[in-house]
Design a protein around this motif. Structure first.
Motif, short mmCIF file in Angstrom:
data_model
loop_
_atom_site.label_atom_id
_atom_site.label_comp_id
_atom_site.label_asym_id
_atom_site.label_seq_id
_atom_site.Cartn_x
_atom_site.Cartn_y
_atom_site.Cartn_z
N ALA A 52 0.83 -1.20 0.00
CA ALA A 52 0.00 0.00 0.00
C ALA A 52 0.87 1.26 0.00
CB ALA A 52 -0.91 -0.02 1.21
N ALA A 53 1.99 1.23 0.76
CA ALA A 53 2.91 2.39 0.77
C ALA A 53 3.51 2.59 -0.61
CB ALA A 53 3.99 2.17 1.82
N ASN A 54 3.81 1.49 -1.32
CA ASN A 54 4.37 1.61 -2.68
C ASN A 54 3.35 2.29 -3.60
OD1 ASN A 54 6.46 0.89 -4.73
ND2 ASN A 54 4.75 -0.30 -5.56
N GLN A 55 2.08 1.98 -3.46
CA GLN A 55 1.05 2.65 -4.25
C GLN A 55 0.93 4.12 -3.83
OE1 GLN A 55 -0.54 1.39 -6.85
NE2 GLN A 55 0.59 -0.55 -6.56
N SER A 56 1.14 4.38 -2.54
CA SER A 56 1.09 5.78 -2.09
C SER A 56 2.23 6.60 -2.68
CB SER A 56 1.17 5.83 -0.55
OG SER A 56 0.05 5.16 0.02
N VAL A 57 3.42 5.95 -2.85
CA VAL A 57 4.54 6.65 -3.49
C VAL A 57 4.15 7.10 -4.91
CG1 VAL A 57 6.86 6.36 -4.45
CG2 VAL A 57 6.34 5.54 -2.12
N TYR A 58 3.57 6.21 -5.66
CA TYR A 58 3.18 6.58 -7.03
C TYR A 58 2.07 7.63 -7.02
CZ TYR A 58 1.79 6.07 -11.91
OH TYR A 58 1.49 6.33 -13.24
N THR A 62 2.08 11.26 -8.69
CA THR A 62 1.01 11.68 -9.60
C THR A 62 0.40 12.99 -9.14
OG1 THR A 62 0.53 9.34 -10.07
CG2 THR A 62 -1.15 10.94 -10.63
N ASP A 63 0.19 13.14 -7.80
CA ASP A 63 -0.35 14.40 -7.29
C ASP A 63 0.62 15.56 -7.57
OD1 ASP A 63 -2.51 12.97 -6.38
OD2 ASP A 63 -1.82 12.83 -4.28
N ALA A 67 -0.09 18.88 -9.74
CA ALA A 67 0.09 20.21 -9.15
C ALA A 67 1.03 21.07 -9.99
CB ALA A 67 0.63 20.05 -7.71
N VAL A 68 2.12 20.47 -10.57
CA VAL A 68 3.06 21.20 -11.44
C VAL A 68 2.32 21.71 -12.68
CG1 VAL A 68 5.11 20.99 -12.89
CG2 VAL A 68 5.12 20.05 -10.57
N ALA A 69 1.49 20.81 -13.25
CA ALA A 69 0.77 21.21 -14.46
C ALA A 69 -0.20 22.35 -14.16
CB ALA A 69 0.02 20.01 -15.04
N GLU A 70 -0.92 22.29 -13.02
CA GLU A 70 -1.86 23.36 -12.68
C GLU A 70 -1.12 24.66 -12.37
OE1 GLU A 70 -5.57 24.20 -9.56
OE2 GLU A 70 -4.42 22.33 -9.42
N TRP A 71 0.04 24.55 -11.71
CA TRP A 71 0.82 25.75 -11.41
C TRP A 71 1.28 26.45 -12.68
CZ3 TRP A 71 1.99 29.03 -7.67
CH2 TRP A 71 3.08 29.86 -7.79
N GLY A 72 1.68 25.66 -13.65
CA GLY A 72 2.15 26.26 -14.90
C GLY A 72 1.02 26.88 -15.69
N GLY A 75 -1.15 29.14 -12.07
CA GLY A 75 -0.38 29.85 -11.05
C GLY A 75 -1.12 29.93 -9.73
N ALA A 76 -2.11 29.02 -9.51
CA ALA A 76 -2.90 29.06 -8.28
C ALA A 76 -2.05 28.63 -7.10
CB ALA A 76 -4.13 28.15 -8.39
N LYS A 77 -2.30 29.32 -5.98
CA LYS A 77 -1.54 28.99 -4.76
C LYS A 77 -1.88 27.60 -4.26
CE LYS A 77 -0.31 31.04 -0.34
NZ LYS A 77 -0.32 29.82 0.39
N ALA A 78 -3.12 27.12 -4.49
CA ALA A 78 -3.52 25.79 -4.06
C ALA A 78 -2.68 24.72 -4.73
CB ALA A 78 -4.99 25.57 -4.35
N ALA A 79 -2.28 24.97 -5.99
CA ALA A 79 -1.44 24.01 -6.70
C ALA A 79 -0.09 23.90 -6.02
CB ALA A 79 -1.30 24.42 -8.15
N ALA A 80 0.44 25.06 -5.58
CA ALA A 80 1.72 25.01 -4.88
C ALA A 80 1.60 24.28 -3.56
CB ALA A 80 2.23 26.45 -4.66
N ASP A 81 0.47 24.48 -2.86
CA ASP A 81 0.27 23.77 -1.58
C ASP A 81 0.16 22.26 -1.79
OD1 ASP A 81 0.30 26.19 -0.29
OD2 ASP A 81 -1.89 26.40 -0.24
N ASP A 82 -0.59 21.86 -2.82
CA ASP A 82 -0.71 20.43 -3.11
C ASP A 82 0.64 19.82 -3.42
OD1 ASP A 82 -3.42 20.64 -2.70
OD2 ASP A 82 -3.92 20.77 -4.86
N TYR A 83 1.45 20.53 -4.13
CA TYR A 83 2.79 20.05 -4.49
C TYR A 83 3.63 19.85 -3.24
CZ TYR A 83 7.48 19.91 -6.42
OH TYR A 83 8.79 19.57 -6.73
#
Length: 540
Positions: A52-58, A62-63, A67-72, A75-83
């Protein structure tokens, strides 16, 4: 006695083997449960959490990519927080996977490869992109680089996931195999246990149970008076000891029966000799006593009114002792007949017999002004009895009641029936019997001390004769007495309701006379034949 093993040596090996097999079954079951539990614990507490931890790593990667794609793009601050949150979770999840993979070379290599691919994607693409101003689109080169790096991450994660899945399947299979192996081992041991129990049972049946059953049959045959049967000396040592003792007991019984037969034969000879002796002695004593009594009467008649007072007392004492000797002879003969005579049983009416005994004693009682009361049922009370002997028994009781009553006293005779028991109770209010002497009643020639002191005549055989007769009739006698107040004697006999008492001799005679009279009345008299009239009536 030799041969045969003790029961302990016969049973102990069986118990030890059964105990060992039971212990082995318990040990295998416990070991199987422990191994199965360990496998299940490894699967549920270590392997599955690591997978389960290995799936959490992936999922963290993925998250971060989202978040990188949404930031680019925004530029939402929530994207930076998620990252940042995904970046913080990633090391913890990787550490869980890394700890589980430690020692497993194949899995550890895949985990390292996955971590390196993730770190390269973060270092070369995600981190630089998050440092740019929000809302700045990625260049085509950056997009290609991100795609290549994340494909590496995806490829490494897929290989790691497949390995984890393989480990889960292997662990599940191992746990199932251990559980099934434990069940199979327990079943096999149970089969062996059952086979051993069956074999031990057959052996015990042959060596222990069958000899015991044989002893039981021998005892049953002995109880049925089979005096020739003997037990076989087979089986364990203890069973053989019992069989030997049983055979010795049977032999001792055979010897005892032989001795008993000889004793009975001698007793019969002694009884015959005693009866002959009593009869002969009674006859030899009765003749001179009759002669003495006759001469006493001649002397009394010849010297009537000429004897001095002391001579009259001497003559009266002689008469009294002659009468006492006659009574003693009569009682000895009666006791001898009661003890040696086979009772001639017939159905009789006990109520009628009691009334006859009361009638016989009334004259003697009237001489001392003693009133005898009788209370008997009107219905027939049938009992099986020897009429003459039972009459003698009740006559002895009633004679004693009158003899030991005070002048002008009262004697009560009652007959009661309760179910299958008839009870005759004779109660007087005379001198009674001392409490310490009641247990001695019935002993030959025993007389109560107060009867001796009051000079009441008697031989001391009346109660003995009565008890012997009642015993021959299967009855019971209970004597209750208080000195100075009186005595109550209860006689219990068994009622036979299905027996009808036969007619008495005088009743048969009356029936014959009635039938003859009726026949004579019906017959026509012949005028030519003279009538014969008896001068005296027929005596009954």
């Amino acid at each position: 006695m030799s041969g045969g093993r003790p029961v302990a040596r016969l049973v102990s090996p069986v118990i030890v083997r059964l105990g060992a097999m039971a212990a082995a079954m318990a040990a295998i079951a416990v070991l199987g449960v422990v191994l199965s539990t360990a496998a299940v614990n490894d699967l549920t507490q270590d392997l599955q959490p690591a997978a389960a931890a290995n799936q959490s790593v992936y999922q963290d990667l993925t998250d971060m990519s989202a978040a990188v794609a949404e930031w680019g793009s925004t530029g939402a601050k929530a994207a930076a927080d998620d990252y940042q949150q995904a970046l913080v979770r990633l090391p913890a999840d990787e550490q869980v996977v890394r700890q589980f993979a430690r020692g497993d070379n194949e899995l550890e290599l895949l985990v390292v490869r996955q971590e390196r691919a993730a770190q390269e994607w973060i270092a070369r693409y995600a981190a630089p992109r998050m440092k740019t101003d929000g809302g700045t689109p990625a260049t085509p080169q950056q997009v290609r680089l991100s795609s290549q790096l994340f494909d590496s991450v995806r490829s490494a994660h897929q290989a790691t996931t497949e390995t984890f899945d393989s480990r889960v399947r292997e662990s599940s299979t191992a746990a199932s195999f251990r559980l099934k192996g434990t069940i199979l081992a327990v079943v096999l041991l149970a089969v062996v246990f059952w086979w051993f129990v069956s074999r031990s049972r057959r052996r015990l049946m042959v060596e222990l149970s069958q000899p015991l059953l044989g002893l039981e049959k021998v005892v049953q045959r002995m109880a049925k008076q089979d005096h020739e049967v003997r037990a076989e000396l087979t089986g364990p040592k203890e069973v053989r000891a019992v069989a030997t003792a049983l055979n010795e007991f049977a032999d001792a019984q055979a010897r005892a029966r032989a001795v008993e037969g000889r004793i009975q034969s001698e007793l019969r000879s002694l009884d015959t000799a005693r009866d002959d002796f009593v009869s002969n002695v009674s006859h030899e004593l009765r003749t001179p006593l009759t002669t003495i009594a006759g001469y006493l009467e001649l002397v009394a008649d010849e010297f009537e009114d000429r004897l001095e007072p002391r001579h009259e007392r001497m003559l009266e004492a002689t008469r009294r002792n002659v009468a006492r000797l006659k009574q003693l002879i009569d009682d000895l003969l009666a006791l001898s007949r009661a003890e040696g005579r086979a009772a001639d049983m017939e159905p009789i009416d006990l109520a009628l017999l009691v009334r006859e005994v009361v009638t016989d004693i009334r004259i003697t009682a009237a001489r001392r002004d003693i009133h005898v009361e009788v209370d008997t049922p009107e219905n027939v009370v049938p009992v099986l009895a020897d009429r003459a002997m039972l009459h003698r028994a009740f006559l002895n009781l009633l004679t004693n009641a009158v003899k030991f009553s005070h002048d002008g006293g009262r004697v009560a005779v009652a007959l009661r029936r309760s179910g299958a028991t008839a009870e005759v109770t004779i109660t007087d209010h005379g001198i009674g019997i001392p409490a310490g002497e009641i247990d001695r009643l019935g002993t030959r020639f025993f007389r109560a001390s107060n009867a001796v002191y009051n000079e009441i005549a008697g031989t001391g055989l009346g109660v003995r004769i009565m008890q012997t007769i009642i015993d021959n009739h299967g009855g019971d006698v209970v004597i209750d007495s208080v000195e100075g107040e009186g005595t109550t004697v209860s006689v219990r006999l068994t009622v036979v309701p299905d027996q009808v008492p036969g007619p008495l001799p005088h009743e048969l005679l009356e029936a014959e006379e009635a039938a003859a009279a009726e026949a004579a009345a019906r017959a026509e008299p012949d005028p030519d034949v003279p009538r014969i009239v008896p001068a005296f009536p027929r005596r009954r």
